[in-house]
Motif scaffolding. Structure first.
Motif, PDB file in Angstrom:
ATOM      1  N   THR A  40       0.835  -1.206   0.000  1.00 57.07           N
ATOM      2  CA  THR A  40       0.000   0.000   0.000  1.00 57.07           C
ATOM      3  C   THR A  40       0.872   1.259   0.000  1.00 57.07           C
ATOM      4  N   LEU A  41       1.876   1.291   0.886  1.00 55.14           N
ATOM      5  CA  LEU A  41       2.762   2.448   0.956  1.00 55.14           C
ATOM      6  C   LEU A  41       3.498   2.641  -0.367  1.00 55.14           C
ATOM      7  N   LEU A  42       3.958   1.541  -0.964  1.00 58.67           N
ATOM      8  CA  LEU A  42       4.689   1.641  -2.238  1.00 58.67           C
ATOM      9  C   LEU A  42       3.793   2.195  -3.337  1.00 58.67           C
ATOM     10  N   ARG A  43       2.517   1.778  -3.392  1.00 55.43           N
ATOM     11  CA  ARG A  43       1.585   2.287  -4.417  1.00 55.43           C
ATOM     12  C   ARG A  43       1.405   3.800  -4.290  1.00 55.43           C
ATOM     13  N   TRP A  44       1.177   4.279  -3.051  1.00 53.53           N
ATOM     14  CA  TRP A  44       0.923   5.701  -2.855  1.00 53.53           C
ATOM     15  C   TRP A  44       2.195   6.525  -3.046  1.00 53.53           C
ATOM     16  N   TYR A  45       3.350   5.926  -2.760  1.00 52.51           N
ATOM     17  CA  TYR A  45       4.619   6.625  -2.987  1.00 52.51           C
ATOM     18  C   TYR A  45       4.849   6.848  -4.488  1.00 52.51           C
ATOM     19  N   VAL A  46       4.610   5.815  -5.283  1.00 56.23           N
ATOM     20  CA  VAL A  46       4.765   5.956  -6.739  1.00 56.23           C
ATOM     21  C   VAL A  46       3.776   6.977  -7.288  1.00 56.23           C
ATOM     22  N   LEU A  47       2.549   6.950  -6.767  1.00 57.45           N
ATOM     23  CA  LEU A  47       1.568   7.958  -7.202  1.00 57.45           C
ATOM     24  C   LEU A  47       2.053   9.363  -6.867  1.00 57.45           C
ATOM     25  N   HIS A  48       2.673   9.530  -5.686  1.00 59.91           N
ATOM     26  CA  HIS A  48       3.059  10.866  -5.222  1.00 59.91           C
ATOM     27  C   HIS A  48       4.276  11.418  -5.958  1.00 59.91           C
ATOM     28  N   VAL A  49       5.278  10.591  -6.242  1.00 63.25           N
ATOM     29  CA  VAL A  49       6.529  11.114  -6.795  1.00 63.25           C
ATOM     30  C   VAL A  49       6.627  10.954  -8.313  1.00 63.25           C
ATOM     31  N   LEU A  50       5.791  10.111  -8.919  1.00 63.81           N
ATOM     32  CA  LEU A  50       5.906   9.885 -10.360  1.00 63.81           C
ATOM     33  C   LEU A  50       4.619  10.181 -11.119  1.00 63.81           C
ATOM     34  N   PHE A  51       3.589   9.398 -10.855  1.00 61.04           N
ATOM     35  CA  PHE A  51       2.407   9.458 -11.714  1.00 61.04           C
ATOM     36  C   PHE A  51       1.692  10.811 -11.655  1.00 61.04           C
ATOM     37  N   ILE A  52       1.326  11.253 -10.453  1.00 58.39           N
ATOM     38  CA  ILE A  52       0.565  12.513 -10.349  1.00 58.39           C
ATOM     39  C   ILE A  52       1.401  13.717 -10.782  1.00 58.39           C
ATOM     40  N   PRO A  53       2.707  13.853 -10.370  1.00 55.32           N
ATOM     41  CA  PRO A  53       3.501  14.975 -10.896  1.00 55.32           C
ATOM     42  C   PRO A  53       3.626  14.966 -12.416  1.00 55.32           C
ATOM     43  N   PHE A  54       3.760  13.768 -13.028  1.00 53.92           N
ATOM     44  CA  PHE A  54       3.863  13.678 -14.482  1.00 53.92           C
ATOM     45  C   PHE A  54       2.590  14.201 -15.154  1.00 53.92           C
ATOM     46  N   VAL A  55       1.446  13.766 -14.651  1.00 54.32           N
ATOM     47  CA  VAL A  55       0.173  14.241 -15.208  1.00 54.32           C
ATOM     48  C   VAL A  55       0.009  15.744 -14.964  1.00 54.32           C
ATOM     49  N   THR A  56       0.435  16.208 -13.793  1.00 54.70           N
ATOM     50  CA  THR A  56       0.320  17.636 -13.463  1.00 54.70           C
ATOM     51  C   THR A  56       1.140  18.494 -14.426  1.00 54.70           C
ATOM     52  N   VAL A  57       2.363  18.054 -14.736  1.00 55.49           N
ATOM     53  CA  VAL A  57       3.209  18.816 -15.667  1.00 55.49           C
ATOM     54  C   VAL A  57       2.548  18.922 -17.041  1.00 55.49           C
ATOM     55  N   ILE A  58       1.935  17.829 -17.494  1.00 54.44           N
ATOM     56  CA  ILE A  58       1.252  17.860 -18.798  1.00 54.44           C
ATOM     57  C   ILE A  58       0.115  18.878 -18.777  1.00 54.44           C
ATOM     58  N   PHE A  59      -0.704  18.848 -17.727  1.00 51.56           N
ATOM     59  CA  PHE A  59      -1.833  19.782 -17.662  1.00 51.56           C
ATOM     60  C   PHE A  59      -1.355  21.215 -17.442  1.00 51.56           C
ATOM     61  N   LEU A  60      -0.221  21.405 -16.745  1.00 51.57           N
ATOM     62  CA  LEU A  60       0.329  22.755 -16.592  1.00 51.57           C
ATOM     63  C   LEU A  60       0.751  23.319 -17.948  1.00 51.57           C
ATOM     64  N   ALA A  61       1.398  22.471 -18.773  1.00 53.85           N
ATOM     65  CA  ALA A  61       1.817  22.920 -20.100  1.00 53.85           C
ATOM     66  C   ALA A  61       0.606  23.314 -20.943  1.00 53.85           C
ATOM     67  N   VAL A  62      -0.450  22.484 -20.884  1.00 51.23           N
ATOM     68  CA  VAL A  62      -1.677  22.811 -21.633  1.00 51.23           C
ATOM     69  C   VAL A  62      -2.291  24.098 -21.092  1.00 51.23           C
ATOM     70  N   HIS A  63      -2.273  24.260 -19.775  1.00 50.49           N
ATOM     71  CA  HIS A  63      -2.855  25.446 -19.128  1.00 50.49           C
ATOM     72  C   HIS A  63      -2.143  26.727 -19.588  1.00 50.49           C
ATOM     73  N   PHE A  64      -0.809  26.710 -19.553  1.00 50.32           N
ATOM     74  CA  PHE A  64      -0.052  27.897 -19.969  1.00 50.32           C
ATOM     75  C   PHE A  64      -0.241  28.174 -21.461  1.00 50.32           C
ATOM     76  N   TRP A  65      -0.257  27.093 -22.260  1.00 48.07           N
ATOM     77  CA  TRP A  65      -0.446  27.267 -23.708  1.00 48.07           C
ATOM     78  C   TRP A  65      -1.809  27.886 -24.014  1.00 48.07           C
ATOM     79  N   ARG A  66      -2.854  27.440 -23.301  1.00 51.24           N
ATOM     80  CA  ARG A  66      -4.189  27.970 -23.563  1.00 51.24           C
ATOM     81  C   ARG A  66      -4.322  29.418 -23.109  1.00 51.24           C
ATOM     82  N   ILE A  67      -3.601  29.801 -22.060  1.00 53.95           N
ATOM     83  CA  ILE A  67      -3.648  31.214 -21.641  1.00 53.95           C
ATOM     84  C   ILE A  67      -3.175  32.098 -22.782  1.00 53.95           C
ATOM     85  N   ARG A  68      -2.068  31.685 -23.437  1.00 49.75           N
ATOM     86  CA  ARG A  68      -1.545  32.452 -24.568  1.00 49.75           C
ATOM     87  C   ARG A  68      -2.527  32.445 -25.739  1.00 49.75           C
TER      88      ARG A  68
END
Length: 256
Positions: free
Chosen positions: A219-247
């Motif tokens: 359980t701890l390993l699953r949530w650790y991978v979500l915290h340091v890899l999966f969710i930050p990776f998805v967040t960076v993608i949506f941040l790039a889309v967010h900044f691009w759409r502002i322009r």
């Protein structure tokens, strides 16, 4: 007859006419020969510079007014960068391992706070930075809603912003579990039980998040991978889309 040494202007001209110089500083650069202080050249300079092009060519007057935006979006992004840097530091001293008699994760967190140089400072920066990011993202969303920036043509970017708010909450929640103390155990118990009530796939979702039928080392390993890899990776993608759409949507929306 002695040859006259080249003057500074001759050297500068030869350097700027060089192929290498022209390949780096494209037309529009303020460092290129022949730059004129006109509206067209200023626009070209903004579009062709690696730093200037992050900003639009023209910025509306209200966008420069601090009391209009309070720089909440910029503060949220700054806190995301801060959390990334401090999180990388903490990863050097944290092992997502736990089990009966081997509470390594909990022991690592205590060592970071008590034994590692600057460990307590960096951990508190990470912890309070996460709280501050949730706060600034929420205020940023409230400011956008109050100014009506969710209306066309910015409705798509509003949806992207809502997703980023959810991702911010998920980042905060998954990080809350990593100390693997009593608070974390009860939080993951409540969270996975709620996921278990998901229609149709509830049991499967709960099984994946727990890494089994009950809370354990996986359980701890699953949530650790979500915290340091999966969710930050998805967040960076949506941040790039967010900044691009502002322009693309014309920059910061104007007052109602």
């Amino acid at each position: 007859m002695a040859r006259k040494p080249p003057s500074f202007s001759d050297v500068k001209t030869n350097v700027q006419d060089n192929v290498i110089w022209k390949s780096i500083f494209r037309p529009g650069s303020i460092y290129r020969k022949g730059y004129r202080d006109t509206s067209r050249d200023r626009a070209l300079a903004a579009m062709n510079n690696v730093l200037y092009h992050l900003h639009p060519v023209k910025v509306k007057r209200h966008g420069l007014k601090l009391t209009y935006t309070y720089c909440l979006g910029g503060l949220s992004f700054f806190l995301f960068i801060l959390l990334t840097i401090t999180g990388i530091f903490l990863m050097f001293f944290y092992t997502p391992a736990a089990g009966a008699g081997t509470e390594i994760a909990y022991a690592n967190m205590r060592d970071i706070s008590a034994s590692i140089t600057f460990g307590n400072l960096v951990r508190n920066l990470h912890r309070w930075g996460a709280h501050a990011m949730v706060f600034t993202v929420f205020l940023h969303m409230a400011r956008v809603f109050y100014h009506g920036a969710y209306k066309p043509p910015r409705e798509f970017n509003w949806v992207v912003g809502v997703i980023l708010l959810l991702l911010t909450l998920l980042l905060s929640f998954t990080g809350y579990l990593l100390p693997w103390d009593q608070l974390a155990l009860w939080a993951v118990t409540v969270g996975t039980n709620m996921m278990g009530y998901t229609p149709v796939f509830g049991d499967q979702v709960q099984f994946v998040l727990l890494g089994g039928v009950s809370i354990g080392p996986n359980t701890l390993l699953r949530w650790y991978v979500l915290h340091v890899l999966f969710i930050p990776f998805v967040t960076v993608i949506f941040l790039a889309v967010h900044f691009w759409r502002i322009r693309k949507d014309g920059g910061i929306s104007g007052p109602l």
